[in-house]
Scaffold this active site. Sequence first.
Site, PDB file in Angstrom:
ATOM      1  N   THR A  64       0.846  -1.204   0.000  1.00 33.35           N
ATOM      2  CA  THR A  64       0.000   0.000   0.000  1.00 33.35           C
ATOM      3  C   THR A  64       0.877   1.249   0.000  1.00 33.35           C
ATOM      4  OG1 THR A  64      -0.220   0.257   2.411  1.00 33.35           O
ATOM      5  CG2 THR A  64      -1.782  -1.241   1.311  1.00 33.35           C
ATOM      6  N   GLY A  65       0.304   2.324  -0.534  1.00 27.55           N
ATOM      7  CA  GLY A  65       1.065   3.582  -0.611  1.00 27.55           C
ATOM      8  C   GLY A  65       2.250   3.439  -1.537  1.00 27.55           C
ATOM      9  N   ALA A  66       2.031   2.852  -2.713  1.00 26.61           N
ATOM     10  CA  ALA A  66       3.150   2.474  -3.588  1.00 26.61           C
ATOM     11  C   ALA A  66       3.349   3.423  -4.763  1.00 26.61           C
ATOM     12  CB  ALA A  66       2.948   1.051  -4.105  1.00 26.61           C
ATOM     13  N   GLY A  77       7.848   7.286  -3.199  1.00 24.14           N
ATOM     14  CA  GLY A  77       8.637   7.087  -1.986  1.00 24.14           C
ATOM     15  C   GLY A  77       8.958   5.635  -1.656  1.00 24.14           C
ATOM     16  N   ILE A  78       8.850   5.327  -0.368  1.00 20.54           N
ATOM     17  CA  ILE A  78       9.278   4.014   0.136  1.00 20.54           C
ATOM     18  C   ILE A  78       8.439   2.890  -0.491  1.00 20.54           C
ATOM     19  CG2 ILE A  78       9.416   2.600   2.228  1.00 20.54           C
ATOM     20  CD1 ILE A  78       9.900   5.324   3.769  1.00 20.54           C
ATOM     21  N   GLY A  79       7.128   3.077  -0.562  1.00 20.23           N
ATOM     22  CA  GLY A  79       6.264   2.029  -1.119  1.00 20.23           C
ATOM     23  C   GLY A  79       6.609   1.720  -2.562  1.00 20.23           C
ATOM     24  N   TYR A 104       0.570  11.857  14.679  1.00 22.38           N
ATOM     25  CA  TYR A 104       1.201  10.948  13.710  1.00 22.38           C
ATOM     26  C   TYR A 104       2.154   9.988  14.431  1.00 22.38           C
ATOM     27  CZ  TYR A 104       4.567   9.481  10.158  1.00 22.38           C
ATOM     28  OH  TYR A 104       5.412   8.744   9.363  1.00 22.38           O
TER      29      TYR A 104
HETATM   30  N1  LIG Z   1       9.918   9.636   4.703  1.00 23.29           N
HETATM   31  C1  LIG Z   1      10.221   9.412   5.965  1.00 23.29           C
HETATM   32  O1  LIG Z   1      11.179   9.972   6.512  1.00 23.29           O
HETATM   33  C2  LIG Z   1       9.377   8.468   6.781  1.00 23.29           C
HETATM   34  C3  LIG Z   1       9.834   8.162   8.078  1.00 23.29           C
HETATM   35  C4  LIG Z   1       9.107   7.276   8.838  1.00 23.29           C
HETATM   36  C5  LIG Z   1       7.967   6.693   8.324  1.00 23.29           C
HETATM   37  N2  LIG Z   1       7.529   7.023   7.075  1.00 23.29           N
HETATM   38  C6  LIG Z   1       6.326   6.369   6.585  1.00 23.29           C
HETATM   39  O2  LIG Z   1       6.641   5.710   5.384  1.00 23.29           O
HETATM   40  C7  LIG Z   1       5.433   5.523   4.636  1.00 23.29           C
HETATM   41  C8  LIG Z   1       5.679   5.965   3.208  1.00 23.29           C
HETATM   42  O3  LIG Z   1       5.916   7.369   3.199  1.00 23.29           O
HETATM   43  P1  LIG Z   1       6.957   8.052   2.210  1.00 23.29           P
HETATM   44  O4  LIG Z   1       7.975   8.709   3.022  1.00 23.29           O
HETATM   45  O5  LIG Z   1       7.357   7.093   1.166  1.00 23.29           O
HETATM   46  O6  LIG Z   1       6.066   9.246   1.619  1.00 23.29           O
HETATM   47  P2  LIG Z   1       5.200   9.411   0.313  1.00 23.29           P
HETATM   48  O7  LIG Z   1       6.066   9.343  -0.883  1.00 23.29           O
HETATM   49  O8  LIG Z   1       4.379  10.623   0.556  1.00 23.29           O
HETATM   50  O9  LIG Z   1       4.276   8.096   0.276  1.00 23.29           O
HETATM   51  C9  LIG Z   1       3.097   7.994   1.026  1.00 23.29           C
HETATM   52  C10 LIG Z   1       2.157   7.032   0.330  1.00 23.29           C
HETATM   53  O10 LIG Z   1       0.959   6.938   1.123  1.00 23.29           O
HETATM   54  C11 LIG Z   1      -0.137   7.296   0.303  1.00 23.29           C
HETATM   55  N3  LIG Z   1      -1.187   8.006   1.024  1.00 23.29           N
HETATM   56  C12 LIG Z   1      -1.113   9.180   1.679  1.00 23.29           C
HETATM   57  N4  LIG Z   1      -2.341   9.551   2.127  1.00 23.29           N
HETATM   58  C13 LIG Z   1      -3.196   8.567   1.728  1.00 23.29           C
HETATM   59  C14 LIG Z   1      -4.589   8.366   1.870  1.00 23.29           C
HETATM   60  N5  LIG Z   1      -5.389   9.231   2.500  1.00 23.29           N
HETATM   61  N6  LIG Z   1      -5.129   7.239   1.347  1.00 23.29           N
HETATM   62  C15 LIG Z   1      -4.356   6.346   0.683  1.00 23.29           C
HETATM   63  N7  LIG Z   1      -3.051   6.486   0.508  1.00 23.29           N
HETATM   64  C16 LIG Z   1      -2.461   7.588   1.032  1.00 23.29           C
HETATM   65  C17 LIG Z   1       0.454   8.233  -0.749  1.00 23.29           C
HETATM   66  O11 LIG Z   1      -0.374   8.311  -1.905  1.00 23.29           O
HETATM   67  P3  LIG Z   1      -1.149   9.656  -2.334  1.00 23.29           P
HETATM   68  O12 LIG Z   1      -0.449  10.814  -1.703  1.00 23.29           O
HETATM   69  O13 LIG Z   1      -1.101   9.614  -3.814  1.00 23.29           O
HETATM   70  O14 LIG Z   1      -2.546   9.470  -1.813  1.00 23.29           O
HETATM   71  C18 LIG Z   1       1.762   7.529  -1.045  1.00 23.29           C
HETATM   72  O15 LIG Z   1       1.558   6.461  -1.920  1.00 23.29           O
HETATM   73  C19 LIG Z   1       4.349   6.300   5.359  1.00 23.29           C
HETATM   74  O16 LIG Z   1       3.609   5.397   6.166  1.00 23.29           O
HETATM   75  C20 LIG Z   1       5.156   7.246   6.237  1.00 23.29           C
HETATM   76  O17 LIG Z   1       4.415   7.636   7.361  1.00 23.29           O
HETATM   77  C21 LIG Z   1       8.219   7.897   6.288  1.00 23.29           C
END
Ligand SMILES: NC(=O)c1ccc[n+]([C@@H]2O[C@H](COP(=O)([O-])OP(=O)(O)OC[C@H]3O[C@@H](n4cnc5c(N)ncnc54)[C@H](OP(=O)(O)O)[C@@H]3O)[C@@H](O)[C@H]2O)c1
Length: 261
Positions: free
Chosen positions: A19-21, A24-26, A166
Amino acid sequence: MGGTGFAADLFAGRTVLVTGARSGIGAAVARGLLACGARVLAHTGRQEAGPDDDLFAGLAPDAPRPETFAADLAADGAAEALAAAIIARTDRLDGLINNAGTMLGRVAADAVDAAQFAKVVDLNARSAVLLTAGLLPLLRASGDAAIVNTVSISARTGGSPGSSLYSAAKAFVATWTRSLAKELAPDGIRVNAVSPGTIMTDFHRRYSTPEKLDATARQIPLARLGTPDDCTAAYLYLASPKLSGYVTGQTIEVNGGQLLA
Ligand SMILES: NC(=O)c1ccc[n+]([C@@H]2O[C@H](COP(=O)([O-])OP(=O)(O)OC[C@H]3O[C@@H](n4cnc5c(N)ncnc54)[C@H](OP(=O)(O)O)[C@@H]3O)[C@@H](O)[C@H]2O)c1
């Protein structure tokens, strides 16, 4: 090798949902799974991915592609509907990567209200719980399935000002991971988590200033921020019964040494 350092057939014959692919990480994890032979079901996010999104970066035109699904996981009923869509597509799931989430803005402690609380917790915690519950029949059908949840360094440190909801939602997911690991072990389902530190994705482009990120990078022992590709191996390791078949209820910290405890 599948371009990830892992064997190109590590996930051959296995179906994994990320999910969330879309970005970023996904996206990095989905690409890594594809490179290792998985059939990848990719929940892109609130909207379908476009051809220029990270999910498709570097994919050869003739390479297997992810099967995509869109859903706003903060909305009532969305996780259940996504589970139903996945059940309609496959009769078995060997991996579930619960990764969708974000901070949804920084909110000061005295500005928090019930709506904000619900939004952050619904997206980051409730959606993973309900999606997983809906997909358990498919995961049980695998016989050696793995769930990998994305938590956060902030679940342990408390994050930075404005991130309390968060960070606490991610702590919920971290504890839920350990509970599920015990409960689902008799079904042959392992449950683990990856805890990213500060990874340069849309997340930080949206919620952190360049100055804050520079200051953070200076405090990290490995002297840089992380990338999505830095995270991929931890997910693939935890998702693969060949590599981590005796590991459950654990969290791998991927943070360049930002948190050492
Ligand atoms: N980057 C960091 O430093 C970091 C650190 C710790 C944990 N994380 C976690 O890592 C995970 C991935 O984040 P990322 O850093 O790769 O950021 P990202 O690129 O913003 O990816 C977030 C993903 O979640 C999806 N998402 C956000 N809101 C959503 C909603 N309401 N419904 C469905 N999908 C939703 C986004 O899709 P859309 O925006 O297109 O909806 C995107 O696919 C998240 O759980 C984040 O909390 C990130």
